[in-house]
Design a protein around this motif. Structure first.
Motif, PDB file in Angstrom:
ATOM      1  N   MET A 130      -2.526  -6.390  -6.260  1.00  0.00           N
ATOM      2  CA  MET A 130      -2.272  -6.486  -7.697  1.00  0.00           C
ATOM      3  C   MET A 130      -0.823  -6.096  -8.003  1.00  0.00           C
ATOM      4  SD  MET A 130      -3.729  -7.263 -10.649  1.00  0.00           S
ATOM      5  CE  MET A 130      -5.483  -7.080 -10.486  1.00  0.00           C
ATOM      6  N   ALA A 131      -0.297  -5.102  -7.306  1.00  0.00           N
ATOM      7  CA  ALA A 131       1.096  -4.695  -7.517  1.00  0.00           C
ATOM      8  C   ALA A 131       2.058  -5.811  -7.120  1.00  0.00           C
ATOM      9  CB  ALA A 131       1.402  -3.421  -6.725  1.00  0.00           C
ATOM     10  N   SER A 148       5.432   3.798 -14.271  1.00  0.00           N
ATOM     11  CA  SER A 148       5.540   3.947 -12.816  1.00  0.00           C
ATOM     12  C   SER A 148       4.247   3.441 -12.197  1.00  0.00           C
ATOM     13  CB  SER A 148       5.749   5.404 -12.435  1.00  0.00           C
ATOM     14  OG  SER A 148       6.998   5.849 -12.899  1.00  0.00           O
ATOM     15  N   LEU A 149       4.326   3.046 -10.946  1.00  0.00           N
ATOM     16  CA  LEU A 149       3.152   2.530 -10.246  1.00  0.00           C
ATOM     17  C   LEU A 149       2.642   3.544  -9.242  1.00  0.00           C
ATOM     18  CD1 LEU A 149       4.258  -1.126  -9.404  1.00  0.00           C
ATOM     19  CD2 LEU A 149       2.884  -0.356 -11.315  1.00  0.00           C
ATOM     20  N   VAL A 150       1.324   3.594  -9.102  1.00  0.00           N
ATOM     21  CA  VAL A 150       0.669   4.352  -8.047  1.00  0.00           C
ATOM     22  C   VAL A 150      -0.211   3.346  -7.327  1.00  0.00           C
ATOM     23  CG1 VAL A 150      -0.879   6.254  -7.475  1.00  0.00           C
ATOM     24  CG2 VAL A 150       0.653   6.459  -9.439  1.00  0.00           C
ATOM     25  N   LEU A 151       0.042   3.140  -6.048  1.00  0.00           N
ATOM     26  CA  LEU A 151      -0.742   2.184  -5.274  1.00  0.00           C
ATOM     27  C   LEU A 151      -1.899   2.899  -4.595  1.00  0.00           C
ATOM     28  CD1 LEU A 151       2.109   0.054  -3.658  1.00  0.00           C
ATOM     29  CD2 LEU A 151       1.003  -0.205  -5.873  1.00  0.00           C
ATOM     30  N   VAL A 156       0.796  -3.567   3.033  1.00  0.00           N
ATOM     31  CA  VAL A 156       1.145  -4.201   4.299  1.00  0.00           C
ATOM     32  C   VAL A 156       2.392  -5.048   4.110  1.00  0.00           C
ATOM     33  CG1 VAL A 156       0.354  -5.817   6.087  1.00  0.00           C
ATOM     34  CG2 VAL A 156      -1.254  -4.218   5.032  1.00  0.00           C
ATOM     35  N   GLN A 157       2.417  -5.768   2.996  1.00  0.00           N
ATOM     36  CA  GLN A 157       3.542  -6.647   2.695  1.00  0.00           C
ATOM     37  C   GLN A 157       4.032  -6.329   1.290  1.00  0.00           C
ATOM     38  OE1 GLN A 157       2.477 -10.680   3.358  1.00  0.00           O
ATOM     39  NE2 GLN A 157       4.445 -11.496   2.758  1.00  0.00           N
ATOM     40  N   LEU A 158       5.352  -6.211   1.117  1.00  0.00           N
ATOM     41  CA  LEU A 158       5.935  -5.861  -0.172  1.00  0.00           C
ATOM     42  C   LEU A 158       6.652  -7.052  -0.792  1.00  0.00           C
ATOM     43  CD1 LEU A 158       7.680  -2.388   0.133  1.00  0.00           C
ATOM     44  CD2 LEU A 158       5.745  -2.999  -1.264  1.00  0.00           C
ATOM     45  N   HIS A 159       6.466  -7.202  -2.101  1.00  0.00           N
ATOM     46  CA  HIS A 159       7.253  -8.173  -2.851  1.00  0.00           C
ATOM     47  C   HIS A 159       8.689  -7.641  -2.905  1.00  0.00           C
ATOM     48  CE1 HIS A 159       8.728 -10.479  -6.294  1.00  0.00           C
ATOM     49  NE2 HIS A 159       7.731 -11.319  -6.061  1.00  0.00           N
ATOM     50  N   LEU A 162       9.331  -5.055  -5.561  1.00  0.00           N
ATOM     51  CA  LEU A 162       8.777  -3.730  -5.275  1.00  0.00           C
ATOM     52  C   LEU A 162       9.702  -2.963  -4.335  1.00  0.00           C
ATOM     53  CD1 LEU A 162       4.924  -4.234  -4.848  1.00  0.00           C
ATOM     54  CD2 LEU A 162       6.100  -2.941  -6.611  1.00  0.00           C
ATOM     55  N   SER A 163      10.305  -3.665  -3.397  1.00  0.00           N
ATOM     56  CA  SER A 163      11.270  -3.010  -2.502  1.00  0.00           C
ATOM     57  C   SER A 163      12.492  -2.548  -3.280  1.00  0.00           C
ATOM     58  CB  SER A 163      11.714  -3.984  -1.411  1.00  0.00           C
ATOM     59  OG  SER A 163      10.624  -4.343  -0.613  1.00  0.00           O
ATOM     60  N   LYS A 164      12.940  -3.378  -4.207  1.00  0.00           N
ATOM     61  CA  LYS A 164      14.122  -3.056  -5.005  1.00  0.00           C
ATOM     62  C   LYS A 164      13.889  -1.809  -5.869  1.00  0.00           C
ATOM     63  CE  LYS A 164      17.055  -5.058  -8.625  1.00  0.00           C
ATOM     64  NZ  LYS A 164      17.242  -6.236  -9.498  1.00  0.00           N
ATOM     65  N   PHE A 165      12.682  -1.685  -6.429  1.00  0.00           N
ATOM     66  CA  PHE A 165      12.359  -0.560  -7.305  1.00  0.00           C
ATOM     67  C   PHE A 165      11.449   0.444  -6.590  1.00  0.00           C
ATOM     68  CE2 PHE A 165      13.507  -3.916 -10.271  1.00  0.00           C
ATOM     69  CZ  PHE A 165      14.353  -3.240 -11.132  1.00  0.00           C
ATOM     70  N   SER A 166      11.724   0.731  -5.342  1.00  0.00           N
ATOM     71  CA  SER A 166      10.860   1.619  -4.552  1.00  0.00           C
ATOM     72  C   SER A 166      10.791   3.036  -5.118  1.00  0.00           C
ATOM     73  CB  SER A 166      11.331   1.664  -3.104  1.00  0.00           C
ATOM     74  OG  SER A 166      12.629   2.200  -3.032  1.00  0.00           O
ATOM     75  N   ARG A 167      11.783   3.446  -5.885  1.00  0.00           N
ATOM     76  CA  ARG A 167      11.761   4.796  -6.474  1.00  0.00           C
ATOM     77  C   ARG A 167      10.786   4.888  -7.652  1.00  0.00           C
ATOM     78  NH1 ARG A 167      15.543   1.858  -8.613  1.00  0.00           N
ATOM     79  NH2 ARG A 167      16.107   2.030 -10.801  1.00  0.00           N
ATOM     80  N   ARG A 168      10.272   3.742  -8.141  1.00  0.00           N
ATOM     81  CA  ARG A 168       9.376   3.729  -9.301  1.00  0.00           C
ATOM     82  C   ARG A 168       7.907   3.591  -8.919  1.00  0.00           C
ATOM     83  NH1 ARG A 168      10.586   5.743 -13.692  1.00  0.00           N
ATOM     84  NH2 ARG A 168       9.293   4.300 -14.836  1.00  0.00           N
TER      85      ARG A 168
END
Length: 188
Positions: A130-131, A148-151, A156-159, A162-168
């Protein structure tokens, strides 16, 4: 009816609240087990949130987002109500706004409604799938600065966003946001 005036000593400041904000579990809840709901409740308590909002999606919304078929909204909502009664936890709220609309609800409209009704700060609890879908939407960069997101688990695979905003975002159960993500990115 007017409230009576309260007297407090000069300079009195109320003690800070030990709980804060809202954890919003945004999902279809089609295949969500009771154990996963318990984990969401544990995450809410660990992160000291004042409430956990379960936001089940209408079947039209799920169909547009993932092209999967799901049980009718009322059946998934009833299962969540049964789980809530079994747990008897007052801080859990089942938000039925998507079901009341009875049609596709864009994620932006859902987030706007949730922000209008609940206290900040806002954290979205999502599965990694979903993220990744959320990150693929054009509204992601606008909303990631407000929430902010909590997964639920390590993806396994990142969009790329999501990698760009990894601090969020962080994984439920981590001690500090981005702790493991930064360590792995420093090695490369």
């Amino acid at each position: 009816m007017p409230q009576p005036t309260q007297r407090v000593p000069y300079g009195y400041e109320p003690p800070p609240s030990s709980t804060r904000g809202t954890l919003i579990y945004y999902d279809s809840f089609q295949d969500t087990s009771d154990g996963e709901l318990e984990q969401a409740l544990i995450t809410m308590q660990q992160m000291n949130f004042s409430r956990l909002v379960l936001y089940p999606l209408h079947e039209q919304t799920v169909k547009r987002m993932s092209k999967e078929s799901v049980a009718p909204f009322y059946q998934r909502e009833r299962r969540l109500q049964d789980w809530k009664q079994h747990n008897a936890h007052r801080a859990v709220i089942i938000e039925g706004w998507d079901g009341k609309r009875k049609k596709y609800t864009p994620m932006e409209a859902a987030l706007r409604t949730l922000i209008d009704h609940y206290e900040s700060p806002y954290f979205l609890l999502m599965t990694p799938e979903m993220a990744n879908q959320f990150a693929s939407f054009s509204i992601f960069e606008e909303w990631i600065s407000k929430i902010s997101l909590v997964l639920t688990e390590e993806p396994v695979q990142l969009h790329p966003r999501l990698s760009k905003f990894s601090r969020r975002w962080r994984v439920a159960g981590e001690t500090a946001p981005g702790q493991d993500k930064n360590a792995s990115s420093d090695r490369s």
